[in-house]
Design a protein around this motif. Sequence first.
Motif, PDB file in Angstrom:
ATOM      1  N   ILE A 134     -13.623  15.340  -6.350  1.00 54.82           N
ATOM      2  CA  ILE A 134     -12.243  15.095  -5.919  1.00 54.82           C
ATOM      3  C   ILE A 134     -11.329  15.797  -6.919  1.00 54.82           C
ATOM      4  N   ASP A 135     -10.436  16.613  -6.414  1.00 55.87           N
ATOM      5  CA  ASP A 135      -9.503  17.356  -7.265  1.00 55.87           C
ATOM      6  C   ASP A 135     -10.220  18.173  -8.329  1.00 55.87           C
ATOM      7  N   GLY A 136     -11.332  18.770  -7.928  1.00 54.35           N
ATOM      8  CA  GLY A 136     -12.012  19.717  -8.800  1.00 54.35           C
ATOM      9  C   GLY A 136     -12.924  19.120  -9.853  1.00 54.35           C
ATOM     10  N   ASP A 137     -13.097  17.797  -9.860  1.00 55.61           N
ATOM     11  CA  ASP A 137     -13.966  17.176 -10.855  1.00 55.61           C
ATOM     12  C   ASP A 137     -14.759  16.058 -10.193  1.00 55.61           C
ATOM     13  N   VAL A 138     -15.846  15.649 -10.833  1.00 60.69           N
ATOM     14  CA  VAL A 138     -16.656  14.553 -10.302  1.00 60.69           C
ATOM     15  C   VAL A 138     -15.882  13.246 -10.413  1.00 60.69           C
ATOM     16  N   ASP A 139     -15.702  12.589  -9.270  1.00 64.09           N
ATOM     17  CA  ASP A 139     -14.998  11.314  -9.241  1.00 64.09           C
ATOM     18  C   ASP A 139     -15.976  10.196  -9.579  1.00 64.09           C
ATOM     19  N   ASN A 140     -15.661   9.482 -10.619  1.00 62.03           N
ATOM     20  CA  ASN A 140     -16.579   8.482 -11.154  1.00 62.03           C
ATOM     21  C   ASN A 140     -16.889   7.374 -10.149  1.00 62.03           C
ATOM     22  N   ASP A 141     -15.867   6.687  -9.657  1.00 59.85           N
ATOM     23  CA  ASP A 141     -16.096   5.439  -8.929  1.00 59.85           C
ATOM     24  C   ASP A 141     -16.683   5.649  -7.541  1.00 59.85           C
ATOM     25  N   SER A 142     -16.299   6.731  -6.867  1.00 57.12           N
ATOM     26  CA  SER A 142     -16.899   6.992  -5.554  1.00 57.12           C
ATOM     27  C   SER A 142     -18.361   7.414  -5.698  1.00 57.12           C
ATOM     28  N   THR A 143     -18.685   8.040  -6.814  1.00 58.86           N
ATOM     29  CA  THR A 143     -20.067   8.425  -7.065  1.00 58.86           C
ATOM     30  C   THR A 143     -20.950   7.208  -7.271  1.00 58.86           C
ATOM     31  N   LEU A 144     -20.399   6.135  -7.847  1.00 59.38           N
ATOM     32  CA  LEU A 144     -21.181   4.928  -8.073  1.00 59.38           C
ATOM     33  C   LEU A 144     -21.756   4.371  -6.775  1.00 59.38           C
ATOM     34  N   VAL A 145     -20.999   4.501  -5.696  1.00 61.10           N
ATOM     35  CA  VAL A 145     -21.452   3.987  -4.406  1.00 61.10           C
ATOM     36  C   VAL A 145     -22.720   4.716  -3.961  1.00 61.10           C
ATOM     37  N   THR A 146     -22.714   6.030  -4.096  1.00 61.44           N
ATOM     38  CA  THR A 146     -23.872   6.828  -3.697  1.00 61.44           C
ATOM     39  C   THR A 146     -25.084   6.524  -4.577  1.00 61.44           C
ATOM     40  N   LEU A 147     -24.854   6.409  -5.878  1.00 61.40           N
ATOM     41  CA  LEU A 147     -25.954   6.141  -6.806  1.00 61.40           C
ATOM     42  C   LEU A 147     -26.617   4.802  -6.514  1.00 61.40           C
ATOM     43  N   ALA A 148     -25.815   3.805  -6.177  1.00 61.72           N
ATOM     44  CA  ALA A 148     -26.361   2.489  -5.860  1.00 61.72           C
ATOM     45  C   ALA A 148     -27.195   2.541  -4.587  1.00 61.72           C
ATOM     46  N   LYS A 149     -26.697   3.235  -3.564  1.00 63.25           N
ATOM     47  CA  LYS A 149     -27.445   3.364  -2.313  1.00 63.25           C
ATOM     48  C   LYS A 149     -28.760   4.107  -2.535  1.00 63.25           C
ATOM     49  N   GLN A 150     -28.697   5.165  -3.311  1.00 67.10           N
ATOM     50  CA  GLN A 150     -29.897   5.939  -3.611  1.00 67.10           C
ATOM     51  C   GLN A 150     -30.937   5.084  -4.335  1.00 67.10           C
ATOM     52  N   SER A 151     -30.481   4.288  -5.268  1.00 65.00           N
ATOM     53  CA  SER A 151     -31.394   3.449  -6.044  1.00 65.00           C
ATOM     54  C   SER A 151     -32.112   2.437  -5.167  1.00 65.00           C
ATOM     55  N   VAL A 152     -31.373   1.799  -4.278  1.00 67.61           N
ATOM     56  CA  VAL A 152     -31.986   0.820  -3.374  1.00 67.61           C
ATOM     57  C   VAL A 152     -32.994   1.495  -2.458  1.00 67.61           C
ATOM     58  N   SER A 153     -32.645   2.670  -1.948  1.00 68.42           N
ATOM     59  CA  SER A 153     -33.554   3.401  -1.073  1.00 68.42           C
ATOM     60  C   SER A 153     -34.850   3.766  -1.791  1.00 68.42           C
ATOM     61  N   LEU A 154     -34.747   4.160  -3.048  1.00 65.36           N
ATOM     62  CA  LEU A 154     -35.936   4.513  -3.830  1.00 65.36           C
ATOM     63  C   LEU A 154     -36.787   3.281  -4.119  1.00 65.36           C
ATOM     64  N   ALA A 155     -36.141   2.164  -4.389  1.00 67.20           N
ATOM     65  CA  ALA A 155     -36.878   0.928  -4.606  1.00 67.20           C
ATOM     66  C   ALA A 155     -37.604   0.493  -3.328  1.00 67.20           C
ATOM     67  N   GLU A 156     -36.944   0.635  -2.211  1.00 62.87           N
ATOM     68  CA  GLU A 156     -37.570   0.311  -0.931  1.00 62.87           C
ATOM     69  C   GLU A 156     -38.801   1.174  -0.681  1.00 62.87           C
ATOM     70  N   ALA A 157     -38.763   2.413  -1.154  1.00 60.65           N
ATOM     71  CA  ALA A 157     -39.886   3.330  -0.960  1.00 60.65           C
ATOM     72  C   ALA A 157     -41.068   2.996  -1.861  1.00 60.65           C
ATOM     73  N   GLY A 158     -40.821   2.213  -2.911  1.00 61.27           N
ATOM     74  CA  GLY A 158     -41.908   1.812  -3.793  1.00 61.27           C
ATOM     75  C   GLY A 158     -41.780   2.269  -5.225  1.00 61.27           C
ATOM     76  N   ALA A 159     -40.617   2.794  -5.623  1.00 59.10           N
ATOM     77  CA  ALA A 159     -40.421   3.185  -7.019  1.00 59.10           C
ATOM     78  C   ALA A 159     -40.583   1.979  -7.927  1.00 59.10           C
ATOM     79  N   ASP A 160     -41.218   2.192  -9.079  1.00 61.74           N
ATOM     80  CA  ASP A 160     -41.436   1.113 -10.026  1.00 61.74           C
ATOM     81  C   ASP A 160     -40.284   0.974 -11.013  1.00 61.74           C
ATOM     82  N   MET A 161     -39.527   2.043 -11.210  1.00 61.65           N
ATOM     83  CA  MET A 161     -38.407   2.030 -12.145  1.00 61.65           C
ATOM     84  C   MET A 161     -37.342   2.993 -11.654  1.00 61.65           C
TER      85      MET A 161
END
Length: 326
Positions: A134-161
Amino acid sequence: MAFPQTRLRRLRYNSVLRDMVTETKLSVDDLIMPLFVCAGTNVKNPISSMPGNYQLSVELLVEECKKVVAAGVRAVLLFGIPAEKDEHGLVACQHNSIVQTAIRAIKKELPNLYIVADVCNCEYTTHGHCGTIIDGDVDNDSTLVTLAKQSVSLAEAGADMIAPSDMMDGRVGSIRKALDEAHFEKIPIMSYAAKYASGFYGPFREAAESAPKFGNRATYQMNPANSNEAMREVAADIEEGADLVMVKPALSYLDVIYRVKTEFNMPVAAYNVSGEFSMVKAAGANGWIDEARVMMEILTSIKRAGADIIITYHAVDAANIINAMK
């Protein structure tokens, strides 16, 4: 007492005694092997700047994991190269994304192999940065949403950590909350707590196809000149729920590893990164150094500095040397 009564060489003359008084001993249990998985079938793309490492399609990744296990290494760290990317990295959150697919395939064949899933967006975004722009730089708070979703998806797949490497403020707390709400409260988080904006990542950019298309990562990765700031980063991640903390890179940041271990007294990982690996391989190939000896010296120095876990592309080679010494 002074010389000649005190002769420190007495402890060095005999190899048995030298082994007995060795202060730092590297173990195969200390090692995690990073691997790169890509889309397709029967794909084994050599990473030119990292000899012996490859981008592997899922079925070949499983075979590589079997070699890792055969060497006695019990954990891998997975990075994905997807077939398609998007502006926000949302492809990394999908059920059938590349790493999720790989985790399921590995667990089917090697259920006891411990899988650490890197969480970041740089491999999955069209621009190569670690989050939403956003505005030429990585937006911190909107990125947190994606990271959280990614983490849950990886855990669902069987990631141990889960291992977030993005360096967004607050990401450990957001991921911990999301994992707990999805009933993955037993999944630990290893945060890349002190991750520096380093020149040693160059070969990784080729391996993960994650070079930023513009600018650099200095607004979110740490200034290599700063040590006190690293302590603040580590403290923040611990407060948010990190179970282990990481220093990256390792070799030029041994002082930081030592400080983290001394000041926080919790499990510390260190990432012996691609550039550190490639320098040893290049010098060894040219006959400038004894490659195996230098490799083991570097890994031992990282352990001596305070690292409990060493993530390294040398993992299998080091394990073979350690096993041969038993």
